[in-house]
Design a protein around this motif. Structure first.
Motif, PDB file in Angstrom:
ATOM      1  N   ILE A   1       0.859  -1.197   0.000  1.00 34.40           N
ATOM      2  CA  ILE A   1       0.000   0.000   0.000  1.00 34.40           C
ATOM      3  C   ILE A   1       0.887   1.236   0.000  1.00 34.40           C
ATOM      4  N   THR A   2       0.346   2.353  -0.491  1.00 30.05           N
ATOM      5  CA  THR A   2       1.065   3.624  -0.404  1.00 30.05           C
ATOM      6  C   THR A   2       0.654   4.301   0.897  1.00 30.05           C
ATOM      7  N   ILE A   3       1.640   4.742   1.675  1.00 37.23           N
ATOM      8  CA  ILE A   3       1.349   5.391   2.959  1.00 37.23           C
ATOM      9  C   ILE A   3       1.586   6.897   2.838  1.00 37.23           C
ATOM     10  N   LYS A   4       2.651   7.280   2.107  1.00 41.76           N
ATOM     11  CA  LYS A   4       3.008   8.682   1.936  1.00 41.76           C
ATOM     12  C   LYS A   4       2.731   9.107   0.495  1.00 41.76           C
ATOM     13  N   SER A   5       2.413  10.396   0.320  1.00 40.79           N
ATOM     14  CA  SER A   5       2.407  10.947  -1.039  1.00 40.79           C
ATOM     15  C   SER A   5       3.863  11.147  -1.461  1.00 40.79           C
ATOM     16  N   HIS A   6       4.206  10.805  -2.715  1.00 41.54           N
ATOM     17  CA  HIS A   6       5.587  10.956  -3.175  1.00 41.54           C
ATOM     18  C   HIS A   6       5.617  11.869  -4.396  1.00 41.54           C
ATOM     19  N   ALA A   7       6.493  12.881  -4.351  1.00 41.00           N
ATOM     20  CA  ALA A   7       6.607  13.810  -5.480  1.00 41.00           C
ATOM     21  C   ALA A   7       7.847  13.457  -6.297  1.00 41.00           C
TER      22      ALA A   7
ATOM     23  N   GLY B   1       2.514   4.481  33.654  1.00 42.08           N
ATOM     24  CA  GLY B   1       3.465   5.587  33.851  1.00 42.08           C
ATOM     25  C   GLY B   1       3.220   6.733  32.873  1.00 42.08           C
ATOM     26  N   PHE B   2       4.307   7.391  32.444  1.00 40.32           N
ATOM     27  CA  PHE B   2       4.181   8.562  31.557  1.00 40.32           C
ATOM     28  C   PHE B   2       4.202   8.133  30.093  1.00 40.32           C
ATOM     29  N   GLY B   3       3.357   8.801  29.280  1.00 38.67           N
ATOM     30  CA  GLY B   3       3.323   8.495  27.853  1.00 38.67           C
ATOM     31  C   GLY B   3       2.627   9.621  27.117  1.00 38.67           C
ATOM     32  N   PHE B   4       2.071   9.323  25.948  1.00 38.27           N
ATOM     33  CA  PHE B   4       1.436  10.354  25.122  1.00 38.27           C
ATOM     34  C   PHE B   4       0.062   9.886  24.665  1.00 38.27           C
ATOM     35  N   ARG B   5      -0.866  10.839  24.623  1.00 34.88           N
ATOM     36  CA  ARG B   5      -2.191  10.576  24.066  1.00 34.88           C
ATOM     37  C   ARG B   5      -2.105  10.996  22.605  1.00 34.88           C
ATOM     38  N   CYS B   6      -2.220  10.057  21.692  1.00 34.11           N
ATOM     39  CA  CYS B   6      -2.029  10.370  20.265  1.00 34.11           C
ATOM     40  C   CYS B   6      -3.352  10.281  19.512  1.00 34.11           C
ATOM     41  N   GLY B   7      -3.524  11.154  18.534  1.00 33.20           N
ATOM     42  CA  GLY B   7      -4.710  11.129  17.679  1.00 33.20           C
ATOM     43  C   GLY B   7      -4.348  10.583  16.312  1.00 33.20           C
ATOM     44  N   PHE B   8      -5.132   9.622  15.825  1.00 37.09           N
ATOM     45  CA  PHE B   8      -4.877   8.999  14.521  1.00 37.09           C
ATOM     46  C   PHE B   8      -6.110   9.159  13.645  1.00 37.09           C
ATOM     47  N   LEU B   9      -5.942   8.927  12.335  1.00 38.95           N
ATOM     48  CA  LEU B   9      -7.083   9.024  11.424  1.00 38.95           C
ATOM     49  C   LEU B   9      -7.836   7.699  11.323  1.00 38.95           C
ATOM     50  N   GLY B  10      -7.310   6.638  11.921  1.00 38.31           N
ATOM     51  CA  GLY B  10      -8.001   5.338  11.868  1.00 38.31           C
ATOM     52  C   GLY B  10      -7.090   4.263  12.426  1.00 38.31           C
ATOM     53  N   LEU B  11      -7.598   3.034  12.479  1.00 37.92           N
ATOM     54  CA  LEU B  11      -6.826   1.944  13.092  1.00 37.92           C
ATOM     55  C   LEU B  11      -5.607   1.555  12.254  1.00 37.92           C
ATOM     56  N   LEU B  12      -5.742   1.600  10.923  1.00 42.10           N
ATOM     57  CA  LEU B  12      -4.592   1.252  10.076  1.00 42.10           C
ATOM     58  C   LEU B  12      -3.476   2.286  10.292  1.00 42.10           C
ATOM     59  N   HIS B  13      -3.879   3.552  10.381  1.00 37.51           N
ATOM     60  CA  HIS B  13      -2.928   4.635  10.626  1.00 37.51           C
ATOM     61  C   HIS B  13      -2.187   4.388  11.946  1.00 37.51           C
ATOM     62  N   MET B  14      -2.936   3.964  12.971  1.00 39.39           N
ATOM     63  CA  MET B  14      -2.339   3.694  14.282  1.00 39.39           C
ATOM     64  C   MET B  14      -1.317   2.559  14.189  1.00 39.39           C
TER      65      MET B  14
END
Length: 595
Positions: free
Chosen positions: A52-58, A334-347
């Motif tokens: 699959i393509t994950i990034k746009s490539h120029a 413990g300490f960590g980060f709350r991250c926002g994703f666009l969907g489960l595949l993105h995560m």
């Protein structure tokens, strides 16, 4: 400038975007035969593995047409709904788009949503039917579908086979004839839009930009409009498969700039580059703000790696602007980060990239969505994490995000798809037969219901034929309860979730059964309980590992055995008071695969 063409390739998943990009690179002799490989623009090994393509490539191509030299800037985009932000950024930096449709599958949900994105930016659309060499190709049917959708003439639809290379020259001619050259003036002050960036451990941060007005030269003093920071353009150039340095980049062209930037927050995707001496009056209208759909906590496996994880996420955010994060802490992890994703595949992709690119092993908590909690005092709180909920007595009502889902499928799977959507609390808003065989269903449903396994189930009941796309439509009130998981009477906040009351009992029971399988046995009994507030709704017991203390009693009075068992029981009870239970990483992921 009149000989520059900027265009992108948009399509549904697996309709042949990257393969078509390969053929265009071959036809324009951009790469030598030795450099050529399948999906050459998918540079990450993760993209090659998953296909699959994950990034746009120029990439920039040179092409001679009727004796004139043309510069073609191509951007290959992802097809999956989780990477739609990449597509929107690619579209914002182009004047035309190739809309690729698979001749064996016809128009799919993502085709339609990407088309609307492109039309909103006034792009010139060139429809292309791909895979015409396949036995199952339905070229005439698909052409009729495209004519209905786009409103073009049938002879404007190009037919090609990206695998064999049929019709690729027609596409190049159509790009030159139909796509307008970039608008803008070289005499105006410099205005360049940053559409992507990447971190290089030797050169610092490399920003990719498109020049809207003016000219940028090597050694110029430039500044970033929104941050106000000033730099010197150490190196500028164009993007081919490798970066090719140039002395200047003119209006309408796409290039990169290296200016020794070391810290990630200084480069923002959507920012404008301008000259320090003659700055432009206003920034270019960038991209819309990204709206994350799914939230999850990322925690380092070793607590000492917290700062390393922060640096890794910041560097990854440069390359993937749709990732958002903020610090949080958890009692269990413990300490960590709350991250926002666009969907489960993105995560999943972010987790994999953190491991591969930065060697960071992370623990992920149960994904959830953001809710609006209205308190009895009249406040409205945005809650991303169930542990951030106020006390039940202070909650007046909870609103959850709703989406408008668009599902396109063969009509024979109509019943099964309707049942799936109804089980997920969906409300049918409309149905539309695109052809006698294909139906488009529109549902309003809670985002929380589609986060886990909706896409997988949809694919399995429709044998892979259904396609799915969605966008948010706002918040609606819902009867939600907070379900807690208790181990040994201790709450595990990373496993808490907000869930609809009607599903809570069933979900709690299945969760306890699953955890019973996954948590290793200890020297004492562990009670696994699901609770809503103070009310226990499900319980499983993980039995203790125990030594056979009565083995040495051969016969004799029963009281001898009982005395030994009572002694063992007291020891186990003491052990339970001081023992703590480690929850393995599989347990956090098991929640996603409860079915």
């Amino acid at each position: 400038m009149k000989n520059i063409r900027n265009f992108c390739i948009i399509a549904h998943i697996d309709h042949g975007k990257s393969t078509l990009a390969d053929r265009l690179l071959e036809a324009t002799h951009t790469l030598s035969a030795r450099e050529m490989e399948a999906q050459v623009l998918d540079s990450m090994e993760l993209e090659k593995e998953k296909g699959i393509t994950i990034k746009s490539h120029a990439i920039q191509m040179n092409y001679v047409h009727d004796g004139d030299n043309y510069v073609l800037n191509l951007i290959d985009t992802p097809g999956h709904v989780d990477f739609s932000y990449e597509v929107s950024r690619a579209i914002a930096s182009c004047e035309g788009a190739l809309l690729v449709v698979d001749a064996t599958q016809g128009i799919q949900a993502q085709t339609i949503s990407n088309l609307y994105l492109a039309l909103n930016h006034n792009l010139e659309i060139i429809p292309v039917i791909n895979k015409i060499d396949m036995d199952a190709a339905m070229v005439e049917d698909v052409r009729d579908q495209i004519v209905d959708l786009v409103g073009c003439r049938p002879d404007e639809v190009l037919c090609t086979s990206a695998r064999t290379g049929i019709g690729v020259n027609d596409i190049l001619h159509a790009i030159i004839q139909r796509v307008p050259p970039p608008a803008g003036s070289e005499d105006e002050p410099l205005q360049a839009l940053i559409f992507d960036s990447v971190f290089n451990s030797f050169r610092g941060i490399i920003a990719y930009f498109k020049v809207q007005n003016g000219v940028i030269r090597k050694g110029d003093k430039v500044k970033f409009f929104n941050t106000g920071k000033e730099y010197e353009a150490d190196e500028i150039g164009i993007l081919q498969l490798k970066m090719c340095p140039r002395s200047e980049i003119r209006t309408g062209d796409v290039g990169y700039i290296i200016s020794g930037i070391k810290t990630a927050p200084e480069v923002k995707v959507g920012d404008t580059i301008t000259h320090v001496e003659h700055p432009c009056r206003e920034a270019i209208a960038g991209f819309e703000e990204v709206k994350p759909m799914v939230f999850a906590g990322l925690y380092p496996v070793d607590a000492d790696e917290y700062e390393d994880l922060r640096a890794s996420i910041e560097k990854l955010q440069l390359n993937d602007a749709s990732l958002t994060f903020e610090p949080e802490s958890s009692l269990a992890l413990g300490f960590g980060f709350r991250c926002g994703f666009l969907g489960l595949l993105h995560m999943e992709i972010i987790q994999e990239r953190l491991y591969r690119e930065f060697n960071m092993d992370v623990i992920t908590t149960v994904p959830n969505v953001s809710y609006i909690v209205h308190t009895t005092q009249g406040d409205a709180l945005h809650v991303h994490n169930p542990s951030g909920l106020p006390a039940p007595t202070l909650i007046a009502r909870i609103d959850e995000p709703y989406i408008r889902a668009q599902i396109i499928s063969k009509s024979e799977y109509y019943g099964a798809i309707m049942k799936l959507c109804l089980d997920k609390r969906g409300v049918l808003k409309g149905q539309h037969y695109l052809t006698s065989e294909r139906v488009e269903l529109t549902y309003d449903m809670p985002l929380a219901e589609i986060v886990f396994d909706f896409y997988d189930k949809l694919k399995s009941i429709s044998r892979g034929y259904a396609s799915f796309d969605y966008h948010t439509i706002g918040y609606e009130q819902a009867d939600l309860v907070k379900l807690d998981i208790l181990l040994n009477g201790e709450q595990v906040d990373a496993l808490s979730c907000l869930i609809h009351r009607s599903n809570a009992y069933d979900f709690g029971r299945r969760m306890c059964e699953k955890l019973k399988e996954l948590i290793p046995r200890q020297q004492f009994d562990i009670a696994v309980q699901a609770a809503i507030g103070a009310k226990i709704i499900a319980r499983e017991t993980i039995k203790a590992l125990r030594k056979d203390v009565t083995a040495k009693c051969y016969g004799g009075d029963i009281t001898r055995k009982r005395k030994l068992l009572e002694k063992q029981k007291k020891g186990k009870k003491r052990m339970r008071q001081v023992g703590n239970v480690e929850v393995p990483q599989q347990a956090f992921l098991a929640v996603l695969k409860l079915d």
